[in-house]
Design a protein around this motif. Structure first.
Motif, short mmCIF file in Angstrom:
data_model
loop_
_atom_site.label_atom_id
_atom_site.label_comp_id
_atom_site.label_asym_id
_atom_site.label_seq_id
_atom_site.Cartn_x
_atom_site.Cartn_y
_atom_site.Cartn_z
N TYR A 7 0.84 -1.20 0.00
CA TYR A 7 0.00 0.00 0.00
C TYR A 7 0.88 1.26 0.00
O TYR A 7 0.60 2.21 -0.75
CB TYR A 7 -0.92 0.01 1.22
CG TYR A 7 -1.76 1.27 1.33
CD1 TYR A 7 -2.97 1.37 0.65
CD2 TYR A 7 -1.31 2.36 2.06
CE1 TYR A 7 -3.72 2.55 0.70
CE2 TYR A 7 -2.06 3.54 2.13
CZ TYR A 7 -3.26 3.62 1.45
OH TYR A 7 -3.99 4.78 1.51
N ASN A 174 -7.92 9.12 9.15
CA ASN A 174 -9.35 9.45 9.11
C ASN A 174 -10.10 8.59 8.09
O ASN A 174 -11.14 7.99 8.39
CB ASN A 174 -9.51 10.94 8.78
CG ASN A 174 -10.94 11.41 8.86
OD1 ASN A 174 -11.79 10.76 9.47
ND2 ASN A 174 -11.23 12.54 8.25
N GLN A 175 -9.54 8.52 6.88
CA GLN A 175 -10.18 7.72 5.84
C GLN A 175 -10.14 6.24 6.17
O GLN A 175 -11.09 5.50 5.89
CB GLN A 175 -9.51 7.99 4.49
CG GLN A 175 -9.76 9.39 3.95
CD GLN A 175 -9.10 9.61 2.61
OE1 GLN A 175 -8.34 8.78 2.12
NE2 GLN A 175 -9.36 10.76 2.00
N GLY A 176 -9.03 5.80 6.77
CA GLY A 176 -8.91 4.39 7.14
C GLY A 176 -9.94 3.98 8.18
O GLY A 176 -10.54 2.90 8.09
N SER A 178 -12.90 5.53 8.70
CA SER A 178 -14.24 5.60 8.09
C SER A 178 -14.50 4.41 7.16
O SER A 178 -15.65 3.99 6.98
CB SER A 178 -14.41 6.92 7.34
OG SER A 178 -13.51 7.01 6.26
N ARG A 179 -13.42 3.86 6.58
CA ARG A 179 -13.58 2.72 5.65
C ARG A 179 -13.28 1.38 6.31
O ARG A 179 -13.29 0.34 5.64
CB ARG A 179 -12.64 2.90 4.46
CG ARG A 179 -12.89 4.17 3.65
CD ARG A 179 -11.83 4.34 2.58
NE ARG A 179 -11.94 5.62 1.89
CZ ARG A 179 -11.09 6.05 0.96
NH1 ARG A 179 -10.09 5.28 0.58
NH2 ARG A 179 -11.26 7.23 0.40
N SER A 180 -12.97 1.40 7.61
CA SER A 180 -12.56 0.19 8.33
C SER A 180 -11.37 -0.48 7.64
O SER A 180 -11.28 -1.70 7.54
CB SER A 180 -13.73 -0.80 8.44
OG SER A 180 -14.79 -0.23 9.18
N ASN A 181 -10.46 0.38 7.17
CA ASN A 181 -9.27 -0.10 6.45
C ASN A 181 -8.05 0.04 7.37
O ASN A 181 -7.46 1.11 7.49
CB ASN A 181 -9.08 0.73 5.18
CG ASN A 181 -7.98 0.16 4.28
OD1 ASN A 181 -7.01 -0.38 4.76
ND2 ASN A 181 -8.16 0.31 2.98
#
Length: 216
Positions: A7, A174-176, A178-181
């Protein structure tokens, strides 16, 4: 682990962009904080009562959770259409920087050897000359330690600023979330840690270079 590495390699351009945003955010805040905190710390050495009051206020400020401080500033700065984004994040980081910078400057100037002050006075230096040529050079290592502390602390707090749209490496976290990533969260956390370590090493070298030979 391989997934995390892949990643970071595949998204290195994006991570670098967020890193530059993070550096810009923290860098601007710390520069302004130094411009405020160092002169204020020097002035407070002439007024012990005011020094105690200011340091107590700075202590209280640093105990306020960052997300709460951002929440407080949103309605206030919304009056000038700056409720979210870069401006409230910079203001918050400036406020959080004040305690280590003011405190270290105040303590460093206060603890300059009085014999050195007397020697400077004996050769005819006025107050400003003593400050510029004697007190600040002798106090510089301790002042720089406060600046380093403020920078490292703000690199961490700056990650939370992504939640109010300020950008930076906190966007990945933050994005991780919200996306459960989990991979994105780890990538953001590792990038922030690497940035903090690298900046601390650079500031340590700068501090050593700026320290007068007799104080090393």
């Amino acid at each position: 682990m391989q997934e995390l590495w892949n990643y970071m390699v595949d998204n290195q351009a994006q991570i670098w962009t967020y890193t530059l945003e993070h550096i810009q955010l923290v860098g601007l805040a710390v520069v302004i904080a130094i411009a405020i905190g160092v002169p204020l710390g020097i002035y407070l050495t002439t007024n012990d009562y005011l020094a105690e009051t200011v340091l107590q206020m700075a202590n209280v400020m640093i105990t306020i959770p960052s997300i709460a401080l951002f929440g407080i500033m949103i309605p206030i700065l919304s009056l000038i259409d700056q409720g979210i984004g870069f401006v409230p994040a910079v203001i918050a980081l400036i406020l959080y920087s004040q305690l280590p910078i003011i405190r270290n400057t105040y303590v460093a100037i206060k603890n300059v050897d009085p014999h050195i002050r007397d020697a400077a006075k004996g050769i005819g230096m006025n107050t400003m000359q003593k400050l510029r040529k004697v007190e600040i050079p002798n106090a510089l290592p301790v002042i720089m330690a406060g600046v380093r502390q403020a920078v490292i602390m703000n690199i961490g707090i700056g990650a939370i600023a992504a939640f109010i749209g300020a950008g930076g490496l906190g966007v990945l976290i933050n994005q991780g979330i919200s996306r459960s990533n989990t991979t994105m969260v780890l990538a953001g956390a590792i990038a922030i840690s690497i940035l903090a370590i690298a900046v601390d090493l650079l500031l340590g070298l700068f501090q050593k270079k700026m320290t007068p030979k007799g104080l090393e």
